[in-house]
Design a protein around this motif. Structure first.
Motif, PDB file in Angstrom:
ATOM      1  N   UNK A  52      40.492  56.750  38.512  1.00 43.90           N
ATOM      2  CA  UNK A  52      40.719  56.223  39.856  1.00 43.90           C
ATOM      3  C   UNK A  52      40.868  54.708  39.838  1.00 43.90           C
ATOM      4  N   UNK A  53      41.434  54.185  40.911  1.00 42.69           N
ATOM      5  CA  UNK A  53      41.486  52.743  41.124  1.00 42.69           C
ATOM      6  C   UNK A  53      40.065  52.255  41.378  1.00 42.69           C
ATOM      7  N   UNK A  54      39.698  51.127  40.777  1.00 44.88           N
ATOM      8  CA  UNK A  54      38.354  50.589  40.991  1.00 44.88           C
ATOM      9  C   UNK A  54      38.433  49.092  41.274  1.00 44.88           C
ATOM     10  N   UNK A  55      37.353  48.558  41.826  1.00 44.86           N
ATOM     11  CA  UNK A  55      37.255  47.133  42.111  1.00 44.86           C
ATOM     12  C   UNK A  55      36.812  46.399  40.854  1.00 44.86           C
ATOM     13  N   UNK A  56      37.191  45.131  40.746  1.00 43.69           N
ATOM     14  CA  UNK A  56      36.684  44.294  39.659  1.00 43.69           C
ATOM     15  C   UNK A  56      36.429  42.896  40.205  1.00 43.69           C
ATOM     16  N   UNK A  57      35.579  42.161  39.515  1.00 41.58           N
ATOM     17  CA  UNK A  57      35.320  40.763  39.817  1.00 41.58           C
ATOM     18  C   UNK A  57      35.054  40.051  38.497  1.00 41.58           C
ATOM     19  N   UNK A  58      35.639  38.865  38.338  1.00 39.18           N
ATOM     20  CA  UNK A  58      35.454  38.105  37.098  1.00 39.18           C
ATOM     21  C   UNK A  58      34.355  37.065  37.297  1.00 39.18           C
ATOM     22  N   UNK A  60      34.686  33.981  37.333  1.00 40.59           N
ATOM     23  CA  UNK A  60      35.201  32.912  38.195  1.00 40.59           C
ATOM     24  C   UNK A  60      35.277  33.350  39.656  1.00 40.59           C
ATOM     25  N   UNK A  61      34.934  34.598  39.920  1.00 39.17           N
ATOM     26  CA  UNK A  61      34.977  35.092  41.291  1.00 39.17           C
ATOM     27  C   UNK A  61      36.307  35.704  41.679  1.00 39.17           C
ATOM     28  N   UNK A  62      37.205  35.847  40.719  1.00 39.93           N
ATOM     29  CA  UNK A  62      38.473  36.512  40.969  1.00 39.93           C
ATOM     30  C   UNK A  62      38.171  37.993  41.194  1.00 39.93           C
ATOM     31  N   UNK A  63      38.690  38.557  42.258  1.00 33.58           N
ATOM     32  CA  UNK A  63      38.407  39.972  42.501  1.00 33.58           C
ATOM     33  C   UNK A  63      39.645  40.697  42.982  1.00 33.58           C
ATOM     34  N   UNK A  64      39.649  41.973  42.722  1.00 34.21           N
ATOM     35  CA  UNK A  64      40.790  42.785  43.103  1.00 34.21           C
ATOM     36  C   UNK A  64      40.586  44.232  42.706  1.00 34.21           C
ATOM     37  N   UNK A  65      41.697  44.889  42.424  1.00 37.37           N
ATOM     38  CA  UNK A  65      41.700  46.314  42.084  1.00 37.37           C
ATOM     39  C   UNK A  65      42.318  46.494  40.708  1.00 37.37           C
ATOM     40  N   UNK A  66      41.887  47.534  40.013  1.00 34.08           N
ATOM     41  CA  UNK A  66      42.408  47.818  38.684  1.00 34.08           C
ATOM     42  C   UNK A  66      42.504  49.319  38.451  1.00 34.08           C
ATOM     43  N   UNK A  67      43.407  49.696  37.565  1.00 34.70           N
ATOM     44  CA  UNK A  67      43.488  51.085  37.135  1.00 34.70           C
ATOM     45  C   UNK A  67      44.076  51.134  35.724  1.00 34.70           C
ATOM     46  N   UNK A  68      43.790  52.214  35.025  1.00 39.40           N
ATOM     47  CA  UNK A  68      44.337  52.453  33.683  1.00 39.40           C
ATOM     48  C   UNK A  68      45.452  53.480  33.802  1.00 39.40           C
ATOM     49  N   UNK A  69      46.360  53.439  32.834  1.00 37.16           N
ATOM     50  CA  UNK A  69      47.458  54.404  32.811  1.00 37.16           C
ATOM     51  C   UNK A  69      47.844  54.695  31.361  1.00 37.16           C
ATOM     52  N   UNK A  70      48.620  55.759  31.177  1.00 39.07           N
ATOM     53  CA  UNK A  70      49.065  56.117  29.835  1.00 39.07           C
ATOM     54  C   UNK A  70      50.366  56.900  29.908  1.00 39.07           C
TER      55      UNK A  70
END
Length: 121
Positions: A52-58, A60-70
């Protein structure tokens, strides 16, 4: 990416893996471009989403959405950051051969973690 303007891209290569950072003007909600990217990958490039799509934060406070694919010959991870204040969209696409992916993904995460969008406009 702090000094980048919409429409610019940067690609880094390491072995058989690529780290592509693209900036675009932001218009609308943060999920629209992400959904379009998933459709393009699934329908246009015949790739499959991995989980599934998940949230991330670095750090530095950069945040957004991420997902893996193949796909049959490659795998990757996609990150998206929307900076509503600067009205910008940053998409990071890391992909390459499945062989050596874990080590290369660790490097990609380190690069992502070093990115900072906070700069004077």
């Amino acid at each position: 990416m702090s000094r980048s303007k919409a429409g610019q891209s940067l690609m880094l290569f390491k072995g058989g893996h690529k780290f592509l950072v693209s900036t675009f003007p932001w218009a609308g909600g943060p999920d629209g471009p992400l959904v379009r990217q998933q459709r393009l990958m699934e329908r246009g490039q015949r790739l499959q989403m991995d989980g599934d799509v998940s949230d991330f934060i670095t750090s530095w406070g950069l945040q957004g959405k991420t997902f893996a694919y193949y796909g049959s010959k490659l795998a990757g991870r996609f990150w998206q950051v929307v900076d509503q204040r600067r009205k910008s969209l940053v998409q990071i696409d890391f992909y390459g051969a499945s062989d050596g992916m874990e080590e290369a993904l660790a490097d990609a995460r380190s690069m992502l973690d070093s990115m900072d969008l906070e700069a004077p406009q």
